[in-house]
Design a protein around this motif. Structure first.
Motif, PDB file in Angstrom:
ATOM      1  N   LEU A  98       0.836  -1.202   0.000  1.00  0.00           N
ATOM      2  CA  LEU A  98       0.000   0.000   0.000  1.00  0.00           C
ATOM      3  C   LEU A  98       0.870   1.252   0.000  1.00  0.00           C
ATOM      4  CD1 LEU A  98      -2.690   1.482   0.185  1.00  0.00           C
ATOM      5  CD2 LEU A  98      -2.630   1.135   2.667  1.00  0.00           C
ATOM      6  N   ARG A  99       1.946   1.220   0.751  1.00  0.00           N
ATOM      7  CA  ARG A  99       2.844   2.376   0.811  1.00  0.00           C
ATOM      8  C   ARG A  99       3.455   2.645  -0.565  1.00  0.00           C
ATOM      9  NH1 ARG A  99       5.690   0.377   4.505  1.00  0.00           N
ATOM     10  NH2 ARG A  99       4.434   1.102   6.258  1.00  0.00           N
ATOM     11  N   SER A 100       3.867   1.593  -1.249  1.00  0.00           N
ATOM     12  CA  SER A 100       4.420   1.768  -2.597  1.00  0.00           C
ATOM     13  C   SER A 100       3.381   2.363  -3.538  1.00  0.00           C
ATOM     14  CB  SER A 100       4.910   0.421  -3.146  1.00  0.00           C
ATOM     15  OG  SER A 100       5.975  -0.094  -2.367  1.00  0.00           O
ATOM     16  N   ALA A 101       2.146   1.879  -3.428  1.00  0.00           N
ATOM     17  CA  ALA A 101       1.080   2.398  -4.288  1.00  0.00           C
ATOM     18  C   ALA A 101       0.785   3.864  -3.968  1.00  0.00           C
ATOM     19  CB  ALA A 101      -0.174   1.549  -4.127  1.00  0.00           C
ATOM     20  N   LEU A 102       0.742   4.200  -2.696  1.00  0.00           N
ATOM     21  CA  LEU A 102       0.453   5.577  -2.294  1.00  0.00           C
ATOM     22  C   LEU A 102       1.513   6.532  -2.822  1.00  0.00           C
ATOM     23  CD1 LEU A 102      -0.925   7.842  -0.692  1.00  0.00           C
ATOM     24  CD2 LEU A 102       0.304   7.033   1.348  1.00  0.00           C
ATOM     25  N   PHE A 103       2.777   6.169  -2.669  1.00  0.00           N
ATOM     26  CA  PHE A 103       3.834   7.084  -3.078  1.00  0.00           C
ATOM     27  C   PHE A 103       3.911   7.199  -4.598  1.00  0.00           C
ATOM     28  CE2 PHE A 103       6.146   6.172   1.185  1.00  0.00           C
ATOM     29  CZ  PHE A 103       5.201   6.950   1.839  1.00  0.00           C
ATOM     30  N   GLU A 104       3.590   6.112  -5.315  1.00  0.00           N
ATOM     31  CA  GLU A 104       3.519   6.202  -6.771  1.00  0.00           C
ATOM     32  C   GLU A 104       2.360   7.104  -7.188  1.00  0.00           C
ATOM     33  OE1 GLU A 104       4.523   5.568 -10.774  1.00  0.00           O
ATOM     34  OE2 GLU A 104       5.637   5.268  -8.905  1.00  0.00           O
ATOM     35  N   PHE A 105       1.250   6.978  -6.493  1.00  0.00           N
ATOM     36  CA  PHE A 105       0.084   7.833  -6.736  1.00  0.00           C
ATOM     37  C   PHE A 105       0.459   9.302  -6.541  1.00  0.00           C
ATOM     38  CE2 PHE A 105      -3.748   9.943  -5.021  1.00  0.00           C
ATOM     39  CZ  PHE A 105      -4.684   9.662  -6.009  1.00  0.00           C
ATOM     40  N   MET A 106       1.200   9.600  -5.477  1.00  0.00           N
ATOM     41  CA  MET A 106       1.608  10.972  -5.203  1.00  0.00           C
ATOM     42  C   MET A 106       2.564  11.488  -6.276  1.00  0.00           C
ATOM     43  SD  MET A 106       2.075  10.730  -1.049  1.00  0.00           S
ATOM     44  CE  MET A 106       2.683  12.402  -0.894  1.00  0.00           C
ATOM     45  N   ARG A 107       3.471  10.620  -6.735  1.00  0.00           N
ATOM     46  CA  ARG A 107       4.395  11.048  -7.789  1.00  0.00           C
ATOM     47  C   ARG A 107       3.641  11.433  -9.058  1.00  0.00           C
ATOM     48  NH1 ARG A 107       7.348   6.536  -5.725  1.00  0.00           N
ATOM     49  NH2 ARG A 107       9.259   7.216  -4.650  1.00  0.00           N
ATOM     50  N   GLN A 108       2.626  10.642  -9.394  1.00  0.00           N
ATOM     51  CA  GLN A 108       1.905  10.881 -10.638  1.00  0.00           C
ATOM     52  C   GLN A 108       0.974  12.081 -10.562  1.00  0.00           C
ATOM     53  OE1 GLN A 108       0.127   7.649 -12.740  1.00  0.00           O
ATOM     54  NE2 GLN A 108       1.720   6.169 -12.194  1.00  0.00           N
ATOM     55  N   TYR A 109       0.359  12.291  -9.390  1.00  0.00           N
ATOM     56  CA  TYR A 109      -0.705  13.290  -9.346  1.00  0.00           C
ATOM     57  C   TYR A 109      -0.423  14.517  -8.486  1.00  0.00           C
ATOM     58  CZ  TYR A 109      -3.431   9.612 -11.575  1.00  0.00           C
ATOM     59  OH  TYR A 109      -3.883   8.661 -12.445  1.00  0.00           O
ATOM     60  N   LEU A 110       0.555  14.431  -7.571  1.00  0.00           N
ATOM     61  CA  LEU A 110       0.845  15.577  -6.712  1.00  0.00           C
ATOM     62  C   LEU A 110       2.137  16.284  -7.093  1.00  0.00           C
ATOM     63  CD1 LEU A 110       0.204  17.298  -4.172  1.00  0.00           C
ATOM     64  CD2 LEU A 110       1.573  15.649  -2.858  1.00  0.00           C
ATOM     65  N   LEU A 111       3.184  15.527  -7.385  1.00  0.00           N
ATOM     66  CA  LEU A 111       4.499  16.135  -7.542  1.00  0.00           C
ATOM     67  C   LEU A 111       4.696  16.836  -8.873  1.00  0.00           C
ATOM     68  CD1 LEU A 111       6.931  13.580  -5.874  1.00  0.00           C
ATOM     69  CD2 LEU A 111       5.633  15.458  -4.863  1.00  0.00           C
ATOM     70  N   GLU A 112       3.957  16.441  -9.890  1.00  0.00           N
ATOM     71  CA  GLU A 112       4.123  17.085 -11.191  1.00  0.00           C
ATOM     72  C   GLU A 112       3.782  18.568 -11.097  1.00  0.00           C
ATOM     73  OE1 GLU A 112       5.383  15.723 -13.868  1.00  0.00           O
ATOM     74  OE2 GLU A 112       5.619  13.793 -12.853  1.00  0.00           O
TER      75      GLU A 112
END
Length: 667
Positions: free
Chosen positions: A646-660
């Motif tokens: 879940l942690r891996s999925a959450l951080f990937e989600f953040m990379r795709q949708y928050l950090l850009e």
């Protein structure tokens, strides 16, 4: 008992999720594998190289103090060395941890038998369903045996002082009400129901002569009562008067018999905004012991000789240790603790030394002791932080931001929040923001160790903000009631005010903000997404409520009445209409940002159906939705394999949708 703290899964839902899980991520050695216990929908394959630097953060450990050995200077703790937390013993300060239980499911408590400490009662949360089962570990024989029925919920096991009987509460009779039982766990068939009760009850303490049991009856976070009953049975004796219609309610938390057996120590907010430590005589006369502190006394303990009371005060979120002489009322010297959160305080039998857990920004939860006679503070455990340098972890800043209304005294109301900022030398410029909203709602964000969220701050360069919106504990009972049912969305407006505040901060990027939270915090996330989608980038909802009506209809029966006091009674047509009006699941057309949802399939509090319906509704709206379900979890992910994915999925989600820098194309 309440602290200011079983849904049957449809096979079709499971198979539907399994059919849409990403097979490439399961088979490619270059991708993060999906555990067999996880069903993942719309989660893209995650390259292992993207999470390579996450490994140390996934191997942070904690230690939680449970109790002292009855006769020796050693302690029982909970910690994890494999899949889940288990019972361990530590024989001296900074000594080795000796593991006592070995289960796949987490052990939630342990308590040794007075007079025969080789017998230890412990509880297991099987598959996350929170139908806690009690076991007796015989350390000499090297075996353990479950002595409860394997299906009902058993809570608050409490040995008599002489160790002859164990008291506990259980809903075994009807699945709803918690009756009081006593038994000798070593003698099969010895269980005896002392009292048939209605509602939520907890045993608190045995009287010094082992004849009477002190109990708490919980109505809500704002209302509870204390009683006592003879352990042999008989009538219930009320210690605190029941509020009459129109009268203010009182919350009584925890309780211990005084050594004279004619009074008790407890904390309550009678005639006060905050929980005060008091001595309550059996005739109702009350003496305040904690002085005029404007903060809650969160827990306390009495030394075995009755001469010392130690207590923890929640001062604006930070824990402070205090103690008094019970004869004179004089305050005793106490140590200065790190700026963090302490809990589970207990005197070692035959001494004036207390044990407790302590967590702060640069140290995970560990066990300490303090001797009020020798004035010696000692650390018993040093939990690992995955080889990381804890001095690099961000320290919290306590801020207060203005919200939409006044405080009732003509001044603008402000909302407290803890802010963790990434290092400016590594992450210059305006930083994206993750607003993490606590659950409860009668809970409180406090300056504890961030755990793997340190990765968000230290490696992703995201500022984390933990607000205590109205309805949070720790700021007085008036503040606690400000979000009760018809005022529910006022707490959501506090998040809108926080978004306004973020926009004014020179180091924060108001165009890159996400909200996240679990349980009631999950509702707050979904409601924020409903009201403020244009101002957000994305959202993360863990085991969240998407419609209070369906939640109340499907949550476990033993919880339903307690939650109706907070959220409103959905059986009343007028209340139901209000709850439907504010339900995120009814307004998914306004939720236009990417959403990650996590859910335990066996959650007895917020059932799987709450997540299923919001996922379906938001997907129908056209917004991206990632959905992660753990088949062997309940109200949150407690097993390491599941939480790592879940942690891996959450951080990937953040990379795709928050950090850009630019928002992804789409709605």
């Amino acid at each position: 008992m309440i602290k200011r703290a079983v849904f049957s899964l449809c096979a079709g839902v499971l198979f539907g999720l399994a059919a849409t899980a990403a097979p490439a991520a399961e088979t490619s050695p270059a991708m993060v594998s999906i555990p067999d216990s996880i069903l993942a929908r719309n989660v893209p394959p995650i390259p292992k190289e993207r999470v390579g630097d996450l490994l140390p953060y996934e191997n942070i450990r904690t230690a939680l103090f449970l109790e002292w050995h009855p006769t020796e200077r050693r302690i029982l703790i909970r910690t994890r060395f494999a899949q889940s937390t288990q019972l361990h013993e530590v024989g001296m300060p900074m000594g080795d941890r000796r593991q006592l239980t070995f289960f796949n499911d987490p052990v939630t408590l342990g308590t040794a038998r007075p007079g025969n400490p080789d017998q230890v009662v412990f509880a297991i949360n099987e598959s996350g369903a929170e139908n806690f089962q009690l076991f007796l570990l015989d350390r000499k024989a090297g075996n353990n045996r479950r002595f409860t029925d394997g299906k009902s919920r058993y809570v608050d096991p409490l040995w008599s002082h002489d160790g002859k009987l164990l008291a506990y509460a259980s809903n075994a009779r009807n699945g709803r009400d918690f009756d009081l039982y006593v038994s000798d766990p070593a003698v099969p068939g010895s269980e005896r129901r002392v009292a048939e009760l209605q509602g939520s009850w907890s045993p608190l303490d045995w009287s010094p002569d082992n004849r009477r049991i002190l109990l708490s009856e919980d109505i809500s976070a704002n209302e509870s009562y204390l009683h006592w009953i003879d352990a042999a049975g008989g009538p219930m004796h009320d210690l605190t008067p029941r509020a009459k219609p129109g009268e203010p309610t009182v919350s009584w938390q925890r309780g211990l018999w005084a050594k004279d057996g004619q009074s008790i120590y407890t904390t309550g907010d009678r005639d006060s905004e905050v929980l005060r430590l008091v001595r309550l005589a059996l005739d109702g006369k009350m003496t305040v012991l904690s002085g005029d502190t404007p903060w809650d006394v969160e827990t306390f303990d009495l030394s075995s000789d009755g001469a010392r009371l130690a207590f923890l005060v929640d001062e604006d979120g930070f824990s402070r240790l205090h103690a008094i002489d019970t004869k004179t009322g004089a305050s005793l010297p106490s140590p200065e603790l790190p700026q963090g959160v302490a809990g589970r305080i207990e005197f070692r039998p035959g001494s004036h030394e207390v044990g407790f857990s302590l967590s702060w920004a640069r140290s995970p939860s560990d066990v300490y002791s303090y001797d009020f006679d020798s004035k010696r503070l000692e650390r018993w455990t040093a939990s690992e932080v995955g080889g990381l340098n804890p001095e690099r972890f961000a320290l919290p800043q306590l801020v207060r931001f203005p919200t939409f209304d006044d405080d009732g005294g003509g001044k603008k109301r402000t909302i407290p929040a803890f802010v963790y900022r990434p290092p400016a030398d590594r992450f210059p410029g305006r930083r994206p923001v993750y607003i993490n909203i606590h659950g409860g709602p009668e809970s409180q964000a406090r300056p504890e160790f961030l755990g793997s969220n340190n990765y968000v701050v230290s490696e992703m360069g995201v500022t984390m903000i933990f607000p205590n919106v109205r309805g949070s504990a720790g700021y007085g009972k008036t503040y606690l009631k400000l979000d009760n049912w018809e005022k529910r969305e006022d707490s959501v407006k506090d998040i809108g005010a926080l978004l306004d505040w973020i926009a004014t901060q020179p180091d924060l990027d108001g165009s890159r903000v996400m909200v996240g939270g679990g349980s009631y915090g999950g509702y707050m996330v979904l409601a924020s997404l409903m009201h403020y989608s244009p101002r957000l980038r994305c959202a993360y909802d863990a085991v969240g409520i998407s419609n209070f009506v369906t939640f109340l209809e499907n949550t476990s029966e033993y919880r339903r009445d307690l939650r109706r006091v907070e959220y409103g009674d959905e059986r009343d047509p007028k209340v139901r209409a209000v709850l439907e009006t504010i339900a995120p699941a009814k307004h998914a057309d306004r939720m236009t940002r990417p959403l990650l949802v996590a859910q335990g399939a066996n959650d007895p509090r917020v059932p799987l159906s709450e997540s299923d319906q919001i996922v379906a509704a938001v997907q129908a709206n056209g917004a991206p939705v990632w959905y992660v379900v753990a088949k062997d979890e309940g109200h949150g992910f407690q097993k390491k394999t599941n939480s790592d994915f879940l942690r891996s999925a959450l951080f990937e989600f953040m990379r795709q949708y928050l950090l850009e820098k630019e928002a992804p194309a789409g709605r």
